[in-house]
Design an enzyme around this catalytic site. Sequence first.
Site, PDB file in Angstrom:
ATOM      1  N   HIS A  12       0.895  -1.236  -0.118  1.00 51.99           N
ATOM      2  CA  HIS A  12      -0.466  -0.290   0.115  1.00 51.99           C
ATOM      3  C   HIS A  12       0.943   1.291  -0.321  1.00 51.99           C
ATOM      4  O   HIS A  12       0.364   1.969   0.298  1.00 51.99           O
ATOM      5  CB  HIS A  12      -0.870   0.082   1.624  1.00 51.99           C
ATOM      6  CG  HIS A  12      -0.336   0.135   2.405  1.00 51.99           C
ATOM      7  ND1 HIS A  12      -0.874  -0.532   3.919  1.00 51.99           N
ATOM      8  CD2 HIS A  12       0.381   0.580   3.116  1.00 51.99           C
ATOM      9  CE1 HIS A  12       0.256  -0.439   4.608  1.00 51.99           C
ATOM     10  NE2 HIS A  12       0.954   0.502   4.078  1.00 51.99           N
ATOM     11  N   HIS A  59      -2.185   5.328   9.051  1.00 53.48           N
ATOM     12  CA  HIS A  59      -0.903   5.804   9.513  1.00 53.48           C
ATOM     13  C   HIS A  59      -0.759   6.722  10.225  1.00 53.48           C
ATOM     14  O   HIS A  59       0.366   7.659  10.491  1.00 53.48           O
ATOM     15  CB  HIS A  59       0.217   5.503   8.601  1.00 53.48           C
ATOM     16  CG  HIS A  59       0.494   4.394   7.514  1.00 53.48           C
ATOM     17  ND1 HIS A  59      -0.701   3.947   7.617  1.00 53.48           N
ATOM     18  CD2 HIS A  59       0.592   3.890   7.536  1.00 53.48           C
ATOM     19  CE1 HIS A  59      -0.616   2.284   6.530  1.00 53.48           C
ATOM     20  NE2 HIS A  59       0.966   2.457   7.166  1.00 53.48           N
TER      21      HIS A  59
HETATM   22  C1  DHB Z   1       6.566   3.055   3.204  1.00 49.36           C
HETATM   23  C2  DHB Z   1       6.172   1.426   3.948  1.00 49.36           C
HETATM   24  C3  DHB Z   1       5.215   2.152   3.932  1.00 49.36           C
HETATM   25  O1  DHB Z   1       4.062   0.703   5.324  1.00 49.36           O
HETATM   26  C4  DHB Z   1       4.036   2.741   4.652  1.00 49.36           C
HETATM   27  O2  DHB Z   1       2.781   3.082   5.115  1.00 49.36           O
HETATM   28  C5  DHB Z   1       4.348   4.174   4.626  1.00 49.36           C
HETATM   29  C6  DHB Z   1       5.516   4.024   3.571  1.00 49.36           C
HETATM   30  C7  DHB Z   1       8.129   2.923   2.144  1.00 49.36           C
HETATM   31  O3  DHB Z   1       8.600   1.952   2.029  1.00 49.36           O
HETATM   32  O4  DHB Z   1       8.430   3.748   1.960  1.00 49.36           O
HETATM   33 FE    FE Z   2       2.391   0.441   5.728  1.00 51.97          FE
END
Ligand code: DHB
Ligand code: FE
Length: 280
Positions: A12, A59
């Site tokens: 995602h 998040h």
């Molecule tokens: C990234 C991975 C994630 O799970 C997220 O929520 C935000 C960024 C990344 O790898 O950049």
């Molecule tokens: Fe994430």
Amino acid sequence: MARIIGGLTSSHIPAVGAAYAKKQFEDPYWKPFFAGYPPIHKWLAEQKPDVAVVFYNDHGLNFFLDKMPTFAIGAAFEYENQDEGWGLPVVGKFKGYPELSWQIIDSVVADGFDVCSCQEMAVDHGFAVPVQLFWGDQTKNPIKTVPICVNTVQHPVPTPMRCYRLGQAIGRAISAFPSDEKVVILGTGGMSHQLDGKRAGFINKKFDLMCMEKIVDHPEELAKISTHELIREAGAQGLEFILWLGMRGCLGDRVKRLHQNYHIPISNTAAGTLLLEKAA
Ligand code: DHB
Ligand code: FE
């Protein structure tokens, strides 16, 4: 009754959302990642599911560290995407399905999962990116969605087994919903990644591939892993794999793997794409 037809997994991460918005499908960096999707698009075009129940994690957009439900289920008519500061274009609203949301909430609470019900809910990249990757622009013919938000951000987080059991309870709730609709379940996020601290950039291909294998026929065994061991093996944010276990719990005992793609890295993350069809 409503029928669960299968489960999908997808990364995602915001970088994917940005690449999608810029249509960088043929770009050499992105091509091996986007190559994981056409077989799933074909299956979706054939099967035509009516609803997507989406296990994802917020998040910091809808819930912040001051108020953090362990499990929150959307029960809104629509879900807005908002600017999270990742530089992603804000996309149009996602369509809700309050009748099914309440069926799930009533049923899982009766089953002992005390979830937070949300009649208003904004969704971040954890939800918006995978729904777009599978169904495209949601302003035309949107798929009905039910967001299942799981805390993977602030400890204490639910155990992998608890997520798997929640998935089983949601599976029972959907199967008792009076409708002849087809439902597909999404597990988003993962696979191994760690965004900060001494292990920033950590990826564990061996562990990821073991998880992709075991989740097909031995999910209950996989769900016995402790939170600490999962973080040790998959990284602090690789904990998002518990969302896959929630998805897998919904599908019941027997599934068939129709498609799989694993690609590293995209941004800081290992990307795993799976299509599991529920056995009749
Ligand atoms: C990234 C991975 C994630 O799970 C997220 O929520 C935000 C960024 C990344 O790898 O950049
Ligand atoms: Fe994430």
